[in-house]
Motif scaffolding. Structure first.
Motif, PDB file in Angstrom:
ATOM      1  N   ASP A   1       0.855  -1.111   0.026  1.00 24.23           N
ATOM      2  CA  ASP A   1       0.022  -0.123  -0.041  1.00 24.23           C
ATOM      3  C   ASP A   1       0.748   1.185   0.005  1.00 24.23           C
ATOM      4  OD1 ASP A   1      -2.474  -1.630   0.324  1.00 24.23           O
ATOM      5  OD2 ASP A   1      -2.095  -1.656   2.350  1.00 24.23           O
ATOM      6  N   ASP A   2       1.955   1.227   0.725  1.00 25.16           N
ATOM      7  CA  ASP A   2       3.035   2.166   0.846  1.00 25.16           C
ATOM      8  C   ASP A   2       4.477   1.868   0.495  1.00 25.16           C
ATOM      9  OD1 ASP A   2       0.988   4.290   1.847  1.00 25.16           O
ATOM     10  OD2 ASP A   2       0.728   2.954   3.638  1.00 25.16           O
ATOM     11  N   LEU A   3       5.219   2.550   0.181  1.00 23.46           N
ATOM     12  CA  LEU A   3       6.443   2.416  -0.078  1.00 23.46           C
ATOM     13  C   LEU A   3       7.663   3.035   0.456  1.00 23.46           C
ATOM     14  CD1 LEU A   3       6.660   2.171  -4.038  1.00 23.46           C
ATOM     15  CD2 LEU A   3       6.339   0.082  -2.186  1.00 23.46           C
ATOM     16  N   VAL A   4       8.693   2.750   1.125  1.00 26.02           N
ATOM     17  CA  VAL A   4       9.580   3.477   1.489  1.00 26.02           C
ATOM     18  C   VAL A   4      10.754   3.017   0.673  1.00 26.02           C
ATOM     19  CG1 VAL A   4      11.096   3.992   3.584  1.00 26.02           C
ATOM     20  CG2 VAL A   4       8.765   3.549   3.846  1.00 26.02           C
TER      21      VAL A   4
ATOM     22  N   THR B   1      14.570   5.590  -6.588  1.00 25.36           N
ATOM     23  CA  THR B   1      13.529   5.255  -7.097  1.00 25.36           C
ATOM     24  C   THR B   1      13.512   5.063  -8.562  1.00 25.36           C
ATOM     25  OG1 THR B   1      12.592   6.260  -5.014  1.00 25.36           O
ATOM     26  CG2 THR B   1      10.960   5.369  -6.658  1.00 25.36           C
ATOM     27  N   ARG B   2      13.910   6.330  -9.134  1.00 27.50           N
ATOM     28  CA  ARG B   2      13.894   6.022 -10.806  1.00 27.50           C
ATOM     29  C   ARG B   2      14.671   5.007 -11.256  1.00 27.50           C
ATOM     30  NH1 ARG B   2      13.253  11.508  -9.646  1.00 27.50           N
ATOM     31  NH2 ARG B   2      15.455  12.038  -9.724  1.00 27.50           N
ATOM     32  N   LEU B   3      15.877   4.887 -10.726  1.00 27.43           N
ATOM     33  CA  LEU B   3      16.718   3.800 -11.000  1.00 27.43           C
ATOM     34  C   LEU B   3      16.068   2.376 -10.732  1.00 27.43           C
ATOM     35  CD1 LEU B   3      19.595   2.940 -11.907  1.00 27.43           C
ATOM     36  CD2 LEU B   3      20.328   2.715  -9.686  1.00 27.43           C
TER      37      LEU B   3
ATOM     38  N   THR C   1      21.392   3.119   0.803  1.00 31.11           N
ATOM     39  CA  THR C   1      22.452   3.000   1.758  1.00 31.11           C
ATOM     40  C   THR C   1      22.194   3.098   3.148  1.00 31.11           C
ATOM     41  OG1 THR C   1      23.287   5.382   1.493  1.00 31.11           O
ATOM     42  CG2 THR C   1      24.520   3.475  -0.076  1.00 31.11           C
ATOM     43  N   GLY C   2      20.834   2.670   3.647  1.00 29.10           N
ATOM     44  CA  GLY C   2      20.096   2.684   4.914  1.00 29.10           C
ATOM     45  C   GLY C   2      19.563   3.871   4.948  1.00 29.10           C
ATOM     46  N   ARG C   3      19.556   4.978   4.133  1.00 26.69           N
ATOM     47  CA  ARG C   3      18.784   6.029   4.327  1.00 26.69           C
ATOM     48  C   ARG C   3      17.403   6.223   3.598  1.00 26.69           C
ATOM     49  NH1 ARG C   3      23.993   8.512   4.958  1.00 26.69           N
ATOM     50  NH2 ARG C   3      23.993   9.307   7.389  1.00 26.69           N
ATOM     51  N   VAL C   4      16.262   6.714   4.109  1.00 28.69           N
ATOM     52  CA  VAL C   4      15.116   6.912   3.445  1.00 28.69           C
ATOM     53  C   VAL C   4      15.572   8.016   2.514  1.00 28.69           C
ATOM     54  CG1 VAL C   4      12.825   7.652   3.725  1.00 28.69           C
ATOM     55  CG2 VAL C   4      13.617   6.050   5.361  1.00 28.69           C
ATOM     56  N   VAL C   5      15.080   7.634   1.310  1.00 28.06           N
ATOM     57  CA  VAL C   5      15.077   8.920   0.246  1.00 28.06           C
ATOM     58  C   VAL C   5      13.735   9.090  -0.442  1.00 28.06           C
ATOM     59  CG1 VAL C   5      17.517   8.083  -0.489  1.00 28.06           C
ATOM     60  CG2 VAL C   5      15.833   7.191  -1.758  1.00 28.06           C
ATOM     61  N   GLU C   6      12.957   8.435  -0.109  1.00 30.69           N
ATOM     62  CA  GLU C   6      11.486   8.588  -0.621  1.00 30.69           C
ATOM     63  C   GLU C   6      10.569   7.695   0.093  1.00 30.69           C
ATOM     64  OE1 GLU C   6       9.371   9.428  -4.748  1.00 30.69           O
ATOM     65  OE2 GLU C   6      11.150   8.717  -4.710  1.00 30.69           O
ATOM     66  N   SER C   7       9.351   8.290   0.164  1.00 33.06           N
ATOM     67  CA  SER C   7       8.229   7.369   1.002  1.00 33.06           C
ATOM     68  C   SER C   7       6.934   8.030   0.645  1.00 33.06           C
ATOM     69  CB  SER C   7       8.332   7.296   2.401  1.00 33.06           C
ATOM     70  OG  SER C   7       8.381   8.399   2.969  1.00 33.06           O
ATOM     71  N   GLY C   8       6.105   7.023   0.520  1.00 36.57           N
ATOM     72  CA  GLY C   8       4.593   7.493   0.298  1.00 36.57           C
ATOM     73  C   GLY C   8       3.826   6.361  -0.124  1.00 36.57           C
ATOM     74  N   ASP C   9       2.533   6.865  -0.735  1.00 32.19           N
ATOM     75  CA  ASP C   9       1.539   5.727  -1.185  1.00 32.19           C
ATOM     76  C   ASP C   9       1.985   5.103  -2.208  1.00 32.19           C
ATOM     77  OD1 ASP C   9      -0.271   6.762  -3.393  1.00 32.19           O
ATOM     78  OD2 ASP C   9       0.022   8.266  -2.110  1.00 32.19           O
ATOM     79  N   ARG C  10       1.926   3.806  -2.616  1.00 32.34           N
ATOM     80  CA  ARG C  10       2.480   3.161  -3.856  1.00 32.34           C
ATOM     81  C   ARG C  10       2.228   3.977  -5.097  1.00 32.34           C
ATOM     82  NH1 ARG C  10      -0.767  -1.469  -4.049  1.00 32.34           N
ATOM     83  NH2 ARG C  10      -2.077  -0.053  -5.291  1.00 32.34           N
ATOM     84  N   ALA C  11       1.096   4.298  -5.412  1.00 34.60           N
ATOM     85  CA  ALA C  11       0.685   4.752  -6.578  1.00 34.60           C
ATOM     86  C   ALA C  11       1.518   6.088  -7.044  1.00 34.60           C
ATOM     87  CB  ALA C  11      -0.606   5.316  -6.805  1.00 34.60           C
TER      88      ALA C  11
END
Length: 98
Positions: free
Chosen positions: A55-58, A83-85, A62-72
């Motif tokens: 439902d949600d992605l993080v 994320t783009r990679l 290298t162990g750090r959150v670079v993006e998070s939010g709902d999947r869509a």
């Protein structure tokens, strides 16, 4: 599952499985989640699988959150290079398997 956990952590549980086994395992976990109401934390790099299950992605780099939010939102408009990679890797893998 006998302890009826509130959260089930699935860390790369399908990495070594073929497509049929992956489908069986994920279907069973999804069924258990729906029946019990527990949360499932899917940890993995396979965005095709994550796209179906989460439902949600993080996204970590290298162990750090670079993006998070709902999947869509994350998948449709990725803000982080990582994320783009991952999305490009998913698309290339899909193109080579067609």
């Amino acid at each position: 599952m006998l302890a009826e956990p509130d959260v089930l952590i699935c860390d790369e549980i399908t990495t070594a499985l073929d497509a049929g086994s992956t489908a069986l395992v994920t279907a069973e976990i999804t069924r258990l989640r729906e029946e019990s109401g527990m949360a499932v934390l899917w940890i993995g790099h396979d965005l095709t699988l994550v796209e179906r299950l989460a439902d949600d992605l993080v996204v970590l780099d290298t162990g750090r959150v670079v993006e998070s939010g709902d999947r869509a939102t994350v998948l449709a408009s990725p803000a982080a290079d990582t994320t783009r990679l991952l999305l490009r890797s998913r698309d290339l893998a899909a193109a080579t398997h067609q």
